[in-house]
Write an enzyme that holds these catalytic residues in place. Structure first.
Site, mmCIF file in Angstrom:
data_model
loop_
_atom_site.group_PDB
_atom_site.id
_atom_site.type_symbol
_atom_site.label_atom_id
_atom_site.label_comp_id
_atom_site.label_asym_id
_atom_site.label_seq_id
_atom_site.Cartn_x
_atom_site.Cartn_y
_atom_site.Cartn_z
ATOM 1 N N LYS A 115 -19.965 -10.366 9.027
ATOM 2 C CA LYS A 115 -19.167 -9.645 10.019
ATOM 3 C C LYS A 115 -18.534 -10.623 11.001
ATOM 4 C CE LYS A 115 -19.700 -5.945 13.476
ATOM 5 N NZ LYS A 115 -20.705 -5.071 14.144
ATOM 6 N N SER A 149 -19.996 -0.292 14.013
ATOM 7 C CA SER A 149 -18.926 -1.268 14.081
ATOM 8 C C SER A 149 -18.893 -2.231 12.884
ATOM 9 C CB SER A 149 -19.059 -2.071 15.375
ATOM 10 O OG SER A 149 -20.248 -2.830 15.410
ATOM 11 N N SER A 207 -24.679 0.186 14.693
ATOM 12 C CA SER A 207 -23.514 -0.392 14.020
ATOM 13 C C SER A 207 -23.731 -0.912 12.613
ATOM 14 C CB SER A 207 -22.912 -1.509 14.879
ATOM 15 O OG SER A 207 -22.298 -0.964 16.015
#
Length: 458
Positions: A80, A156, A180
């Protein structure tokens, strides 16, 4: 021929060991899949194909010599774009961060992957600074659902979830400050674990403080356990990191759930309205846990929704992460982030400490709850994936993403391990997730129960 993009990390490693295929074969297949899905799904900030193939060739040579570098040698992974990765900018979904720089440091989890021979496919998308439960940003646009591009992948860590779901790497590193890794994994039909806080070191420290965790996102619990064995080691850059785990999480999967005391809370004591299709899928999975030998009863933890305290902690974190931006840079921010940062800047130190007190009391109550129960089971989310490009579902009446994630953020406040397990679909074919929560430091129980559910107890 075997579709290498459909194999788990454990299966890829078995294939390398047997000489059935090589890390180069697997990496090429994954890169082709990543390039194919990117135009429609938008899971990647960048795909590092040249670097990945060089790493795969080096791994193939090590396997040829019978000298793999570590537990994940040659396995494709994604990272990420919140976490530092040497050789690539980390832009965090923001136009306020410049690509210029040396970018010569790995985050602790990334460094561990590199030491174990993993192949880095690329950096996955995030909302700006990871601030919300869906993945769109001023920098990279909207990340879409792997099954229906009109819907959100969640967030997220939405890019990571979509990449795993579509075969663009079996392993992904995500971050979780309020759900997330669990939110997008639930929406996309994969597995994800938010480990006990400190189990996976984090550096640089998150602006959202000790709410933020790093966790594995995978197709199954076995891959997550293997990944946690690699990344769950101390790093001197994180002063709050835990010491070494007492044993291998992967080796501990075989214990099953027989005899475990499981509390099933369908709605946190009536506090959450759960869609009927979600509730039914979760209930059926809970019945499977009972069939595997767990002692299951309906029981709700003695907690009230801590959303106001969470907002104080979250909004002040947003204020902190944007604190040094001038007016021109602030104008580049996601409007929602700019709004909550302004709210956070108006909170006082006493407001913050009052929220910390709420957090401590919530942690105490959950600690006492786990004196009676090994695991808590809830839906991961009360809904399934909704329209892309929106923070909240249309017509929901919610103002912020926390309105539709009431099962996830409380366990960031308590620092407990929590995972989401895919347990079916709704009438539109959208995945449903079940959340498993254990007492702090009992990541092994969460992984064991998830593995039992996903493998039928084998």
């Amino acid at each position: 021929m075997t579709d290498l993009t459909g194999l788990t990390a454990v299966q890829l490693l078995d294939g390398y060991r047997a000489g059935a295929f090589s890390p180069v074969d697997a990496t090429r297949a994954v890169l082709e899949r990543a390039e194919r899905i990117q135009p429609e799904v938008n899971a990647f900030v960048r795909i590092t194909a040249e670097q990945a193939l060089a790493q795969a060739r080096a791994s193939a040579e090590r396997w040829r010599r019978g000298e793999p570098a570590g537990l994940l040698d040659g396995v494709p992974v994604t990272v990420k774009d919140i976490l530092l990765m040497r050789g690539a900018p980390t832009l965090k979904g923001s136009k306020t961060i410049s690509e210029r720089g040396t970018w010569d440091e790995d985050a602790p989890s990334v460094a561990r992957l590199r030491a174990h021979g993993a192949v880095f496919v690329g950096k996955t998308t995030t909302p700006e600074f990871g601030w919300k439960g869906v993945t769109d940003s001023p920098l990279t646009g909207v990340t879409r659902h792997p099954l229906d591009p009109a819907r959100t992948a969640g967030g997220s860590s939405g890019g990571a979830a979509a990449a795993v779901a579509l075969g663009a790497g079996p392993l992904a590193l995500g971050t979780d400050g309020g759900g997330s890794v669990r939110i997008p994994a639930s929406f996309c039909g994969i597995f994800a674990l938010k480990p006990t806080y400190g189990r996976v070191p984090l550096y640089p420290a998150s602006a959202f403080g000790t709410l933020a965790h790093v966790g594995p996102m995978t197709r199954d619990a076995a891959d997550a356990a293997l990944l946690l064995d690699v990344i769950g080691a101390p790093d001197s850059r994180d002063w709050s990191a835990l010491g070494p785990a007492s044993g291998s999480f992967l080796d501990g999967l075989s214990g099953g759930v027989r005899g475990l005391r499981v509390a099933y809370s369908p709605s946190l004591g009536g506090q959450v309205a759960v869609r009927p299709a979600v509730a039914s899928a979760v209930r059926r999975a809970v019945e499977r846990l009972a069939g595997l030998g767990a002692y299951v009863e309906e029981a709700d933890p003695d907690v009230t929704d801590p959303v106001d305290a969470f907002h104080t902690l979250w909004f002040t974190g947003a204020a902190r992460v944007t604190q040094r931006l001038g007016p021109d840079q602030r104008a580049l921010l996601d409007p929602g982030l700019r709004e909550i940062a302004a709210l956070g800047a108006r909170r006082s130190a006493l407001d913050y400490l009052a929220a910390v007190d709420v957090r401590a009391e919530l942690g105490r109550r959950m600690g006492r709850f786990h004196d009676s129960y090994d695991l808590l089971v809830t839906p991961t989310l009360p809904i399934t994936a909704f329209e892309a490009g929106a923070e909240v579902p249309k017509g929901s009446g919610h103002r912020r993403w926390t309105g539709w994630t009431p099962f996830t953020y409380p366990f960031n406040m308590t620092q407990q391990p929590a995972a989401t397990v895919p347990v079916g679909t709704d009438g539109d074919g959208m995945p449903v997730g079940l959340q498993l929560v254990a007492a702090r430091h009992r990541d092994d129980l969460v992984l064991r129960a998830a593995h039992a559910l996903m493998s039928g107890g084998s």
